[in-house]
Design a protein around this motif. Structure first.
Motif, mmCIF file in Angstrom:
data_model
loop_
_atom_site.group_PDB
_atom_site.id
_atom_site.type_symbol
_atom_site.label_atom_id
_atom_site.label_comp_id
_atom_site.label_asym_id
_atom_site.label_seq_id
_atom_site.Cartn_x
_atom_site.Cartn_y
_atom_site.Cartn_z
ATOM 1 N N THR A 24 -8.959 34.868 14.754
ATOM 2 C CA THR A 24 -8.698 34.620 13.819
ATOM 3 C C THR A 24 -9.684 33.306 13.062
ATOM 4 O O THR A 24 -10.472 32.652 13.003
ATOM 5 C CB THR A 24 -7.893 34.898 13.070
ATOM 6 O OG1 THR A 24 -6.811 33.827 13.563
ATOM 7 C CG2 THR A 24 -7.329 36.602 13.226
ATOM 8 N N ASP A 51 8.259 25.315 5.594
ATOM 9 C CA ASP A 51 6.622 26.511 5.423
ATOM 10 C C ASP A 51 6.483 26.849 6.948
ATOM 11 O O ASP A 51 6.469 26.385 8.214
ATOM 12 C CB ASP A 51 5.166 25.607 5.353
ATOM 13 C CG ASP A 51 4.603 26.894 5.713
ATOM 14 O OD1 ASP A 51 4.425 28.142 5.659
ATOM 15 O OD2 ASP A 51 3.299 26.832 5.067
ATOM 16 N N HIS A 56 3.005 33.306 18.416
ATOM 17 C CA HIS A 56 2.329 34.567 19.328
ATOM 18 C C HIS A 56 3.214 34.712 20.809
ATOM 19 O O HIS A 56 3.304 34.123 21.267
ATOM 20 C CB HIS A 56 1.231 33.791 19.233
ATOM 21 C CG HIS A 56 0.430 32.811 18.217
ATOM 22 N ND1 HIS A 56 1.072 32.335 17.317
ATOM 23 C CD2 HIS A 56 -0.879 33.602 17.640
ATOM 24 C CE1 HIS A 56 0.237 32.684 16.733
ATOM 25 N NE2 HIS A 56 -0.801 32.612 16.338
ATOM 26 N N SER A 132 -2.040 27.410 12.118
ATOM 27 C CA SER A 132 -4.117 26.970 12.364
ATOM 28 C C SER A 132 -3.422 25.962 12.110
ATOM 29 O O SER A 132 -2.872 24.877 11.768
ATOM 30 C CB SER A 132 -4.481 27.769 10.353
ATOM 31 O OG SER A 132 -4.316 27.065 9.931
ATOM 32 N N SER A 169 -4.548 36.206 9.947
ATOM 33 C CA SER A 169 -4.237 37.437 10.410
ATOM 34 C C SER A 169 -3.875 38.236 9.178
ATOM 35 O O SER A 169 -3.368 37.075 7.853
ATOM 36 C CB SER A 169 -3.509 37.587 10.893
ATOM 37 O OG SER A 169 -1.971 36.796 11.177
ATOM 38 N N ARG A 183 0.035 38.529 3.136
ATOM 39 C CA ARG A 183 -1.330 37.675 3.378
ATOM 40 C C ARG A 183 -2.261 38.973 4.071
ATOM 41 O O ARG A 183 -2.018 39.227 4.928
ATOM 42 C CB ARG A 183 -1.017 36.698 4.354
ATOM 43 C CG ARG A 183 -2.543 35.751 3.890
ATOM 44 C CD ARG A 183 -2.204 34.989 5.296
ATOM 45 N NE ARG A 183 -2.636 34.780 6.797
ATOM 46 C CZ ARG A 183 -2.344 33.999 7.466
ATOM 47 N NH1 ARG A 183 -2.081 32.593 7.774
ATOM 48 N NH2 ARG A 183 -2.145 34.059 8.918
#
Ligand code: TXA
Ligand code: MG
Length: 313
Positions: A24, A51, A56, A132, A169, A183
């Motif tokens: 992504t 946040d 992963h 990210s 994602s 999202r």
């Protein structure tokens, strides 16, 4: 597999922070079970602590360490979409530090479809928390150069070339009676509905997702979505992000064609790269992006564009 994955994994084991490619966008990763290492992600990104981060994993068996309960629908989703661009929000286990989840009782988990990312997780021998790899609120990175442009102080960057999907994602949260998309991404509501027949939006305990901010993904230059373009805008200094070709005019200073085959997947794959290149272009002082229908992947593209343009409305 590049040798640098071994180096990066040794850094993760030492509690350091590594930027790495996924399918992504690039992630900024640390050992998800080490709160001090995770704190450095927030510092480097200048991300607010409210946040939470996505964790992963490389094997579905890792879910048991991270989640307090896993219903059958999770395994059905994993079977169909993992490795891949789907993040699932699940009840968290005690092993997950609060800093990762911003104190929420849930943890967001995904298995990336990228050999380097999977190898990094395996060799690090821990789940990797990674947002990210951009400064908070700014454009997401789809290549290592974008990471270097925004972030200093990253301990190690694995350069895996350009990411293939180009947007983050899809995030889904399950409830006893349905699911909610927190999202939008490449995996669409329709695809999820095939696995989760109870239907979209019936989830009663819709959680506020801290990441659902109106402004996000912002370029440093003014961005208009073409349906908003002010009549007096001087396009001779504007860069156009062109999808269909119908908005192209010679008067634009630059035109970036994001989808040679007029395919929404191409638009998604090239969107952040186009925004980065126009943001960096000294001859351009304003960016104009072509909107698309808000269905399927178009919804994910418009979500990014609207949030990117919001700060400039
Ligand atoms: O494709 C992706 O998801 C990329 C790559 C690196 O995996 N990651 C990514 O992370 O986009 P980030 O941090 O930029 O976005 C994660 C989003 C945030 O909006 C955050 O608020 C939300 O996921 N999130 C994380 N944990 C959550 C939770 N427990 N409940 C609700 N939302 C959560
Ligand atoms: Mg992000």
């Amino acid at each position: 597999m590049p040798e640098n994955v071994d180096i990066a994994a040794s850094y993760i084991k030492q509690g350091k922070v590594v930027a790495f490619p996924t399918e992504t966008v690039y992630g900024l990763g640390a050992n998800a079970l080490n709160p001090i290492a995770v704190a450095r992600i927030f510092e480097i990104k200048e991300r607010p602590y409210f946040d939470p981060l996505i964790v992963h994993i490389a094997e579905t068996t890792q879910l048991k360490d991270l989640c307090s309960s896993i219903d059958d629908r999770v395994y059905a989703l994993a079977e169909k979409f993992w490795p891949g661009p789907l993040t699932i929000v699940l009840p968290k286990s005690k092993a997950v530090p609060d800093i990762v989840t911003a104190g929420l009782p849930t943890v967001a988990v995904r298995m990336p479809a990228h050999d380097v990312a999977l190898e990094l997780i395996r060799k690090s021998e821990c789940p990797i928390a990674a947002p990210s790899a951009n400064k908070f609120g700014q454009l997401s990175p789809t290549c290592a150069h974008h990471v270097r442009k925004q972030l200093t102080n990253v301990d190690y960057i694995i350069d895996g070339g350009k990411t293939t999907l180009g947007i983050e994602s899809t995030i889904v949260q399950l409830a006893p009676d349905g699911f909610t998309i927190l999202r939008y991404g490449i995996i669409t509501e329709n695809e999820l509905s095939e696995i989760l027949p109870a239907g979209y939006g019936s989830a009663k305990d819709q959680t506020f997702a801290p990441g659902m901010m109106k402004s996000h993904y912002s370029p440093r230059k003014k961005l208009y979505i073409a349906y908003d373009v002010e009549p007096h805008l001087d396009i001779s200094k504007a860069g156009l992000i062109s999808y269909s070709g119908k908005l192209e005019k010679d008067a634009y200073k630059k035109i970036v064609r994001v989808a040679p085959n007029k395919d929404l997947k191409e638009y998604a794959a090239n969107l952040f790269e186009a925004l980065h290149s126009l943001e960096d272009d000294e001859e351009v002082n304003v960016i104009v992006a072509e909107p698309v229908d808000e269905s399927g992947i178009g919804r994910a593209i418009m979500d990014r564009l609207k949030k990117a343009a919001y700060a400039w409305c």
